[in-house]
Write a protein that holds these residues in place. Structure first.
Motif, mmCIF file in Angstrom:
data_model
loop_
_atom_site.group_PDB
_atom_site.id
_atom_site.type_symbol
_atom_site.label_atom_id
_atom_site.label_comp_id
_atom_site.label_asym_id
_atom_site.label_seq_id
_atom_site.Cartn_x
_atom_site.Cartn_y
_atom_site.Cartn_z
ATOM 1 N N ASN A 1 0.826 -1.219 0.000
ATOM 2 C CA ASN A 1 0.000 0.000 0.000
ATOM 3 C C ASN A 1 0.854 1.260 0.000
ATOM 4 N N GLY A 2 1.895 1.260 -0.807
ATOM 5 C CA GLY A 2 2.782 2.421 -0.913
ATOM 6 C C GLY A 2 4.200 2.079 -0.504
ATOM 7 N N TRP A 3 5.019 3.127 -0.390
ATOM 8 C CA TRP A 3 6.431 2.939 -0.089
ATOM 9 C C TRP A 3 6.647 2.555 1.368
ATOM 10 N N ILE A 4 7.608 1.663 1.604
ATOM 11 C CA ILE A 4 8.086 1.371 2.949
ATOM 12 C C ILE A 4 9.606 1.422 2.925
ATOM 13 N N LEU A 5 10.196 1.788 4.041
ATOM 14 C CA LEU A 5 11.656 1.837 4.146
ATOM 15 C C LEU A 5 12.174 0.461 4.524
ATOM 16 N N SER A 6 13.035 -0.095 3.693
ATOM 17 C CA SER A 6 13.609 -1.404 3.981
ATOM 18 C C SER A 6 14.564 -1.326 5.157
ATOM 19 N N THR A 7 14.633 -2.395 5.917
ATOM 20 C CA THR A 7 15.606 -2.485 7.003
ATOM 21 C C THR A 7 16.958 -2.963 6.499
ATOM 22 N N GLU A 8 17.019 -3.343 5.216
ATOM 23 C CA GLU A 8 18.266 -3.811 4.601
ATOM 24 C C GLU A 8 18.927 -2.681 3.818
ATOM 25 N N ASN A 9 20.201 -2.858 3.500
ATOM 26 C CA ASN A 9 20.878 -2.006 2.531
ATOM 27 C C ASN A 9 20.769 -2.631 1.148
ATOM 28 N N ILE A 10 20.942 -1.818 0.122
ATOM 29 C CA ILE A 10 20.755 -2.286 -1.249
ATOM 30 C C ILE A 10 21.740 -3.399 -1.606
ATOM 31 N N ASN A 11 22.914 -3.404 -0.979
ATOM 32 C CA ASN A 11 23.931 -4.407 -1.277
ATOM 33 C C ASN A 11 23.901 -5.604 -0.332
ATOM 34 N N SER A 12 22.879 -5.670 0.510
ATOM 35 C CA SER A 12 22.791 -6.735 1.498
ATOM 36 C C SER A 12 22.605 -8.103 0.847
ATOM 37 N N ALA A 13 23.216 -9.109 1.435
ATOM 38 C CA ALA A 13 23.072 -10.482 0.940
ATOM 39 C C ALA A 13 21.706 -11.063 1.274
ATOM 40 N N SER A 14 20.916 -10.353 2.080
ATOM 41 C CA SER A 14 19.574 -10.828 2.433
ATOM 42 C C SER A 14 18.494 -9.812 2.059
ATOM 43 N N GLY A 15 18.837 -8.862 1.200
ATOM 44 C CA GLY A 15 17.878 -7.861 0.768
ATOM 45 C C GLY A 15 17.112 -8.292 -0.469
ATOM 46 N N THR A 16 16.264 -7.412 -0.950
ATOM 47 C CA THR A 16 15.397 -7.718 -2.085
ATOM 48 C C THR A 16 16.184 -8.084 -3.332
#
Length: 238
Positions: free
Chosen positions: A54-69
């Motif tokens: 339902n819109g933008w959320i702030l990820s708890t990961e960094n973009i370069n994380s091995a467990s991110g999106t």
């Protein structure tokens, strides 16, 4: 051991792992990422959106994380670097590819990742130079740190990648790394080999691509001759 290996191959063929995935590794039909520019030490943080948020959320990961999106979505490709998996194909394209590649100016201004098996696949379009890094587990390049970056991932069934191959043909995407099995769509194979681009009008193509969950996406693609004198004289409307 042979029996176990056979069962593993059969399981993989029935349950595709090639799908867009969120920070938790869960399958999603589509998502959009926005990586912050490097201000206030937020350069590796990103906003995330899919059909459930339902819109933008702030990820708890960094973009370069091995467990991110991104890492979760790229996992089939990163695993393929370690062990060749039968029935998996991919193509990485960019007008700003990682070393040692240089994209000639005749190719389109576009960047993306295509991964697929005979069940499903993903088309991940993005804005990041030298992404993903060439055949490295550490997929995130430092060239993506300073500026804001965007990513859009959509999961499609295998049959849609014939149309996607045609769209990439019109874009004249520069493929810097690929492995497309012989049995996969020729349209993808041709682009991966850098042999395909429009030879005659029309110089653009618009197509509706339906995602795995039935969401329609309108895809626009144009060749570099779109809008030149010859096209304008022909009276075509795009």
């Amino acid at each position: 051991m042979r029996v176990l290996l056979s069962v593993g191959i059969l399981f993989q063929g029935c349950n595709s792992a090639v799908k867009c995935r969120n920070d938790n590794g869960a399958e999603v039909d589509w998502y959009i990422l926005y990586k912050y520019p490097n201000m206030d030490n937020r350069g590796l943080s990103y906003l995330y959106m899919d059909e459930r948020t339902n819109g933008w959320i702030l990820s708890t990961e960094n973009i370069n994380s091995a467990s991110g999106t991104l890492a979760n979505t790229l996992k089939p490709l990163l695993d393929f670097y370690d062990r060749k998996i039968e029935g998996f194909g991919y193509m990485l394209y960019s007008d700003q590819p990682p070393e040692p590649y240089v994209a000639p100016s005749s190719f389109g201004h576009s960047k993306g990742v295509v991964m697929l098996d005979k069940k499903t696949g993903v088309w991940l379009s993005h804005s990041t130079p030298k992404f993903p890094a060439y055949r490295k587990k550490a997929f995130w390049p430092s060239s993506g740190n300073a500026n804001a970056q965007t990513f859009m991932c959509v999961t499609y069934s295998y049959d849609k990648f014939k149309e996607i191959g045609l769209q990439l043909k019109y874009i004249h995407a520069y493929s810097y790394d690929s492995e497309i099995p012989q049995t996969f769509h020729n349209e993808l194979r041709c682009v991966a080999q850098r042999d395909c681009y429009p030879k005659k009008e029309p110089w653009s193509r618009v197509v509706t691509l339906t995602s795995s969950s039935g969401r329609n996406f309108l895809s626009f693609a144009k060749y570099k001759r779109f809008g030149d004198g010859k096209c304008l004289q022909s009276g075509h409307m795009f």
